[in-house]
Write a protein that holds these residues in place. Structure first.
Motif, mmCIF file in Angstrom:
data_model
loop_
_atom_site.group_PDB
_atom_site.id
_atom_site.type_symbol
_atom_site.label_atom_id
_atom_site.label_comp_id
_atom_site.label_asym_id
_atom_site.label_seq_id
_atom_site.Cartn_x
_atom_site.Cartn_y
_atom_site.Cartn_z
ATOM 1 N N ARG A 108 -8.245 -13.956 32.197
ATOM 2 C CA ARG A 108 -7.703 -13.617 30.889
ATOM 3 C C ARG A 108 -7.904 -14.762 29.893
ATOM 4 O O ARG A 108 -8.185 -14.533 28.714
ATOM 5 N N ILE A 109 -7.775 -16.000 30.368
ATOM 6 C CA ILE A 109 -7.979 -17.155 29.482
ATOM 7 C C ILE A 109 -9.426 -17.233 29.029
ATOM 8 O O ILE A 109 -9.722 -17.382 27.839
ATOM 9 N N MET A 110 -10.356 -17.127 29.985
ATOM 10 C CA MET A 110 -11.767 -17.261 29.652
ATOM 11 C C MET A 110 -12.266 -16.078 28.820
ATOM 12 O O MET A 110 -13.231 -16.218 28.067
ATOM 13 N N GLU A 111 -11.610 -14.945 28.944
ATOM 14 C CA GLU A 111 -11.973 -13.792 28.111
ATOM 15 C C GLU A 111 -11.817 -14.133 26.623
ATOM 16 O O GLU A 111 -12.601 -13.685 25.791
ATOM 17 N N VAL A 112 -10.814 -14.966 26.318
ATOM 18 C CA VAL A 112 -10.600 -15.386 24.929
ATOM 19 C C VAL A 112 -11.530 -16.533 24.565
ATOM 20 O O VAL A 112 -12.219 -16.488 23.541
ATOM 21 N N ILE A 113 -11.578 -17.571 25.414
ATOM 22 C CA ILE A 113 -12.380 -18.761 25.093
ATOM 23 C C ILE A 113 -13.854 -18.418 24.962
ATOM 24 O O ILE A 113 -14.556 -18.944 24.091
ATOM 25 N N GLU A 114 -14.341 -17.498 25.801
ATOM 26 C CA GLU A 114 -15.756 -17.143 25.780
ATOM 27 C C GLU A 114 -16.031 -15.932 24.907
ATOM 28 O O GLU A 114 -17.100 -15.335 24.991
#
Length: 610
Positions: free
Chosen positions: A306-312
């Motif tokens: 979920r975090i990387m979905e935003v950062i990337e």
């Protein structure tokens, strides 16, 4: 999760390896203690050599002290790595959230972004710390314990090894089941946070309308959903410990039975059996630690995704807020796909004295990636056209939902037009670096916010503004009438100010930097007519070169403007001056007629607009 290991932990690899070496030595010291005990029982004590007993006993104490000290050092290093890594992840996540386009924010939703920034980063932090402590120590104890037991008694070790494949299959099966369940749990938590946030923010309204029971019932629905998802995830993970205990206890019983038979047959010694049982306990605890790691990993894997979905996030069809902003992440690590590159203004400059130009602008909120919108009913704005010269004022009037605020959001490039082009000073706003674009504006939103800070900091807002400029802005906005101390503290959302006072402080914030373009979105609705007229007088006198776009519900607030745009249902109904619209626009005539009657209740200031 792969990015967390290969990217965010990469700068800490050397410290992790150093900590691994320390943890390895400390764990080996733990493993040596049962071996020394077995050797003392079987080989040293029978010799009745007290000196040898004391020396080997001293060796056991030394191993114990080394194990404690080295493990404490390694754990402190692991905690520091986890904290610093999570700090970088949290920074990059907040950094990305700060520059998400409105379309992207709408897609993720604000409660979900809050959840990712708080509980999800905590899960990742917990996993990184535990991984370096239990994740290193437990496998060493497991593998080292098995290796030492093989040297003690290969037959008994074989009994233990036969149990391990069943434990491995159990953990892999449960982990595959649990990760989707934890993802679903986080999603339901997002909805829960949204409901709690809305209920707390609207508590006064809930109490005033006696809707406490209704809100409690709604809260119970979200609370039950979170509880149910948490129960499913926890129940699934709860299979590991009892099943592992069952398998390991079966193994322990077999070891005791086989060991007793081998001692009775003279095939092994008592000390070795005691050491073996100690190692079996160590191996049992190591397996339980590994099972706890699987639980943590399952939670962290869902959170990391979920975090990387935003950062990337790199939605090309959405606003180009992330890709073209002229700034670089100040974190230790900046993601390759979020590295900013300043846009090259390759567009042809339009030779004109027009400062702001909306050219055949259409816009829809419902457009998704690779979809084409052909149904006119889906548009929020239809073919908007107007031009403003520098220093001119545009007033926008229309019913609620007519698209007034959408025009400002497009101008600020919170969204990109679905069709058409917006120019500022002859340049397409898509070709202006975002920071440079937004530095041109001073704005008061319809539902703007004051922060829990001093009045001075609420106006300065992190900008390089002198105290004189802040005081001037307070004078222009007529907020100096009630602001006697710039260090006066405001509560959350400026709750200790009246509606009119809040609007005047917000207007002062917008005016303080002397912007090229001033956007006022219904920012005088809480002002009395006299203060509204004084504010217009200040704008006319001190901001004559600032281009102003004013959204208002009162004709008296915009009747002085060089241009007035009448909106209805996303369409331009009419466009012209006050006098022109009075002569031909029936909607404008009706509004003017109803409001001018209301306006008779006050006397306009001498020299100001009525």
């Amino acid at each position: 999760m792969k990015t967390i290991f290969t990217h965010y932990l990469k700068p800490f690899y050397s410290r992790i390896i150093y900590g691994f070496i320390i943890k390895f030595i400390g764990t080996i010291m733990d493993l040596l203690i049962p071996w020394i005990l077995a050797y003392m029982i079987d080989s040293v004590i029978p010799t009745k050599d007290k000196t040898a007993v004391y020396l080997w006993g001293l060796g056991m104490i030394t191993c114990s002290l080394l194990a404690v000290v080295l493990n404490i050092i390694a754990n402190r290093m692991a905690s520091k790595v986890a904290s610093e890594t999570t700090e970088v992840i949290r920074y990059d996540l907040f950094h990305t959230i700060s520059y998400l386009s409105s379309t992207q924010t709408d897609r993720f939703t604000k409660p979900s972004l809050i959840s990712r920034l708080t509980s999800d980063t905590y899960n990742v932090h917990n996993m990184i710390g535990r991984m370096q402590r239990l994740g290193i120590r437990a496998p060493i104890l497991l593998i080292g314990g098995i290796c030492i037991t093989l040297t003690l008694d290969p037959v008994l070790s074989f009994v233990l090894i036969c149990i391990l494949p069943f434990i491995t299959i159990l953990m892999i099966y449960v982990s595959k089941k649990s990760i989707p369940l934890y993802t679903r749990l986080q999603q339901s938590t997002d909805s829960f946070i949204r409901d709690v946030r809305e209920a707390i923010n609207g508590m006064r309204v809930i109490k005033a309308l006696s809707k406490g029971n209704y809100e409690r019932d709604k809260f119970n629905i979200y609370n039950s959903e979170v509880t149910e998802n948490e129960k499913k995830a926890s129940t699934t993970m709860a299979l590991i410990n009892p099943c592992m205990n069952l398998l390991l206890n079966i193994g322990l019983i077999l070891v005791i039975v086989v060991g007793a038979w081998r001692v009775n047959e003279g095939l092994t010694q008592v000390g070795k059996i005691l050491a073996f049982l100690t190692y079996f306990t160590i191996i049992l605890n190591a397996m339980l630690s590994i099972s706890r790691m699987f639980i943590l990993f399952s939670k962290a894997a869902a959170s990391a995704e979920r975090i990387m979905e935003v950062i990337e996030c790199d939605d090309l069809d959405m606003d180009r807020d992330i890709t073209d902003i002229n700034q670089t992440s100040h974190s230790v690590i900046s993601m390759n796909n979020t590295k900013s590159k300043q846009s090259e203004a390759n567009s042809t400059q339009v030779e004109t004295d027009t400062f702001i130009d909306f050219s055949h602008v259409w816009f829809t909120y419902t457009k998704q990636r690779n979809d084409s919108i052909n149904v006119e009913d889906s548009y929020a704005l239809y073919d908007i056209n107007f031009k403003l010269k520098k220093g001119e004022t545009l007033g926008i009037l229309g019913a609620t939902g007519s698209g007034k605020s959408t025009i400002l959001q497009l101008l600020l490039r919170f969204y990109l037009p679905s069709k058409g082009t917006i120019y500022i000073n002859g340049t397409d706003i898509k070709d202006i670096p975002l920071r440079e674009l937004r530095e041109k504006f001073g704005i008061v939103f319809q539902n703007d916010i004051l922060f829990q800070d001093t009045i001075e900091e609420n106006i300065r807002f992190g900008r390089d503004l002198s105290l004189n400029k802040i005081k001037e802005a307070l004078t222009y906005s007529k907020a100096d009438e009630f602001v006697t101390d710039l260090q006066s503290a405001l509560t959350i959302k400026g709750a200790n100010l009246s509606g009119g006072q809040k609007q005047r402080v917000l207007i002062a914030r917008a005016l303080a930097a002397k912007p090229d373009i001033l956007l006022l979105d219904d920012s005088s609705s809480a002002l009395d007519y006299k203060t509204d007229a004084l504010l217009r007088e200040q704008l006319r006198e001190h901001f004559s070169t600032t281009t102003k776009i004013i959204i208002a519900q009162r004709i008296s607030s915009i009747m002085h403007a060089e241009h007035i745009l009448v909106m209805d249902d996303g369409k331009m109904i009419d466009y012209g001056t006050h006098d022109e619209l009075l002569s031909r626009c029936s909607i404008y005539q009706d509004i003017s007629k109803s409001q001018m009657g209301e306006a008779k209740t006050y006397q306009p200031l001498e020299g100001s607009e009525s």
